[in-house]
Design a protein around this motif. Structure first.
Motif, short mmCIF file in Angstrom:
data_model
loop_
_atom_site.label_atom_id
_atom_site.label_comp_id
_atom_site.label_asym_id
_atom_site.label_seq_id
_atom_site.Cartn_x
_atom_site.Cartn_y
_atom_site.Cartn_z
N ILE A 11 -9.75 -17.96 -5.39
CA ILE A 11 -9.40 -17.77 -3.98
C ILE A 11 -10.04 -16.49 -3.45
CG2 ILE A 11 -7.51 -17.46 -2.34
CD1 ILE A 11 -5.73 -19.05 -4.15
N ILE A 12 -10.01 -15.44 -4.25
CA ILE A 12 -10.58 -14.16 -3.81
C ILE A 12 -12.10 -14.26 -3.68
CG2 ILE A 12 -10.88 -11.73 -4.44
CD1 ILE A 12 -8.14 -11.90 -5.79
N ARG A 13 -12.73 -14.98 -4.63
CA ARG A 13 -14.18 -15.16 -4.52
C ARG A 13 -14.56 -15.90 -3.25
NH1 ARG A 13 -14.88 -17.12 -10.76
NH2 ARG A 13 -15.11 -15.06 -11.73
N ASP A 14 -13.73 -16.87 -2.87
CA ASP A 14 -14.00 -17.64 -1.65
C ASP A 14 -13.69 -16.84 -0.38
OD1 ASP A 14 -14.66 -19.74 -3.27
OD2 ASP A 14 -12.76 -20.82 -2.99
N ASN A 15 -12.69 -15.97 -0.48
CA ASN A 15 -12.19 -15.27 0.72
C ASN A 15 -11.78 -13.84 0.34
OD1 ASN A 15 -11.74 -17.94 2.45
ND2 ASN A 15 -10.81 -18.27 0.45
N TYR A 16 -12.77 -12.96 0.28
CA TYR A 16 -12.46 -11.60 -0.16
C TYR A 16 -11.54 -10.86 0.80
CZ TYR A 16 -16.12 -10.25 3.16
OH TYR A 16 -16.87 -10.08 4.29
N ASP A 17 -11.39 -11.38 2.03
CA ASP A 17 -10.51 -10.73 3.01
C ASP A 17 -9.06 -10.68 2.55
OD1 ASP A 17 -12.53 -10.15 4.74
OD2 ASP A 17 -12.24 -11.89 6.02
N ILE A 18 -8.67 -11.59 1.66
CA ILE A 18 -7.26 -11.61 1.26
C ILE A 18 -6.93 -10.47 0.30
CG2 ILE A 18 -7.22 -14.12 1.48
CD1 ILE A 18 -6.73 -14.20 -1.57
N LEU A 19 -7.93 -9.69 -0.10
CA LEU A 19 -7.64 -8.55 -0.98
C LEU A 19 -6.62 -7.62 -0.34
CD1 LEU A 19 -11.17 -7.67 -2.41
CD2 LEU A 19 -9.14 -8.33 -3.72
N GLN A 20 -6.73 -7.41 0.99
CA GLN A 20 -5.75 -6.56 1.68
C GLN A 20 -4.36 -7.18 1.58
OE1 GLN A 20 -8.68 -4.76 5.18
NE2 GLN A 20 -7.20 -6.30 5.68
N GLY A 21 -4.29 -8.51 1.70
CA GLY A 21 -3.01 -9.19 1.64
C GLY A 21 -2.35 -9.11 0.28
N LEU A 22 -3.16 -9.08 -0.79
CA LEU A 22 -2.59 -9.01 -2.14
C LEU A 22 -1.71 -7.77 -2.29
CD1 LEU A 22 -5.53 -10.04 -4.52
CD2 LEU A 22 -3.63 -11.44 -3.71
N GLY A 23 -2.23 -6.64 -1.82
CA GLY A 23 -1.45 -5.41 -1.92
C GLY A 23 -0.18 -5.46 -1.11
N CYS A 24 -0.23 -6.14 0.04
CA CYS A 24 0.97 -6.24 0.88
C CYS A 24 2.03 -7.12 0.23
CB CYS A 24 0.59 -6.79 2.26
SG CYS A 24 -0.47 -5.67 3.21
N PHE A 25 1.63 -8.08 -0.57
CA PHE A 25 2.59 -8.89 -1.31
C PHE A 25 3.10 -8.17 -2.55
CE2 PHE A 25 0.97 -12.66 1.00
CZ PHE A 25 2.17 -13.26 1.28
N GLY A 26 2.42 -7.08 -2.92
CA GLY A 26 2.80 -6.36 -4.14
C GLY A 26 2.11 -6.89 -5.37
N ILE A 27 0.98 -7.58 -5.18
CA ILE A 27 0.23 -8.14 -6.31
C ILE A 27 -0.86 -7.16 -6.72
CG2 ILE A 27 -1.34 -9.99 -7.04
CD1 ILE A 27 0.22 -11.89 -5.23
N ASN A 28 -0.83 -6.76 -7.97
CA ASN A 28 -1.83 -5.83 -8.50
C ASN A 28 -3.02 -6.60 -9.07
OD1 ASN A 28 -0.22 -3.49 -7.98
ND2 ASN A 28 0.99 -3.98 -9.79
#
Length: 313
Positions: A11-28
């Protein structure tokens, strides 16, 4: 649409923009080749809610197969962490870039910084309102302690876009700064971040409008229905004669009355005579000490003869 068994790294490879969202969910980071479900479970994040936000922000997918599965605590954490990221990192970072890119002695540069500060202040006020009013209200709602003078629609009606000043700032930099400054790498980087900020803010507002606010509306409706049921139950069980058992036929008559049928319509519906319907209604009134259609409606709801959602209260 991404699913729980897809690899998180894909998912991240397809859409690197979600990297910001990972931190907001608390995903390391550092999750290897684990699936979305495995990563979320390892890091105590609700998988369904994570995918709902990801699929909406990436693909605009709004149709949830079971909206009741959304985790309100997960949504709250995501929104609160998004505010933290935006207010305490993103906005100060862009301001620092602008300061480094612009000549502080230039009048136009000072006006640009003033416009940026006005924008940042409006965003801060907007998000602080949510943190002081909306989020505590939702937490109280979850605990059954919400103040009846406020609801999510009050927030929704005043929840508009707050990025007008940001677009203005972006356009001024593009159109009016001297050409030598436009080739400044620092200014270009700052402008890129302003564009990114505009996109991120729009997505944030849409998650609130299309996922968060509808989820809270559902919570409010359920709580109101529970309150009505509890009040009705208290009314019924205060009557010492209300527990006398009705026959199946008498229950059929009660349901028919609740549905608004006349005695003749009840007789035709149940294939009995009108006199028999009258006798049944007399017995029902004697047993329950309830004589009005409204009272029978209450009895029917409390005793699960009809669904409260199908009754106009």
């Amino acid at each position: 649409m991404y699913e729980a068994d897809d690899k998180m790294i894909s998912i991240i490879r397809d859409n690197y923009d979600i990297l910001q969202g990972l931190g907001c969910f608390g995903i390391n980071l550092g999750f290897g080749d684990k699936t979305v479900r495995e990563v979320c479970e390892d890091q105590n994040v609700d998988t369904y809610t994570f995918l709902a936000v990801v699929n909406f922000t990436i693909n605009g997918y709004k149709d949830l197969d079971d909206a009741d599965k959304l985790s309100i605590p997960t949504l709250l954490h995501y929104l609160e962490a998004s505010h933290e990221y935006f207010l305490n990192f993103k906005l100060p970072h862009i301001r620092k870039e602008l300061e480094e890119a612009l000549d502080e002695k230039d009048n136009l540069a000072r006006l640009i910084m003033k416009l940026y500060d006005e924008y940042a202040h409006s965003i801060q006020n907007h998000m602080k309102y949510e943190e002081k009013t909306v989020f505590p209200y939702v937490i109280a709602l979850q605990e059954g302690k919400a103040d009846g003078t406020y609801d999510i629609d009050t927030f929704s009606k005043h929840h508009g876009q707050t990025d007008v000043k940001l677009r203005e700032l972006k356009n001024i930099i593009l159109k009016y700064l001297p050409s030598d400054l436009l080739h400044n790498n620092k200014l270009t980087a700052a402008l890129y971040n302003i564009y990114n900020c505009e996109t991120w803010l729009g997505q944030h507002a849409e998650v609130e409008d299309h996922i968060f606010i509808p989820a809270i509306r559902r919570m409010e409706r359920k709580m109101k229905q529970s309150d009505v049921s509890a009040k009705i139950s208290n009314m019924i069980y205060q009557n010492p004669n209300s527990n006398e058992t009705l026959s199946d036929r008498e229950k059929d008559v009660v349901i028919s009355v609740v549905q608004g049928m006349t005695n003749k319509e009840i007789a035709d519906h149940l294939c009995i005579s009108i006199n028999t319907v009258i006798t049944h209604r007399r017995n029902i009134a004697r047993k329950l000490q309830i004589h009005s259609p409204a009272g029978l409606t209450i009895y029917a709801i409390v005793n699960n003869l009809v669904d409260i959602t199908s009754v106009k209260l």
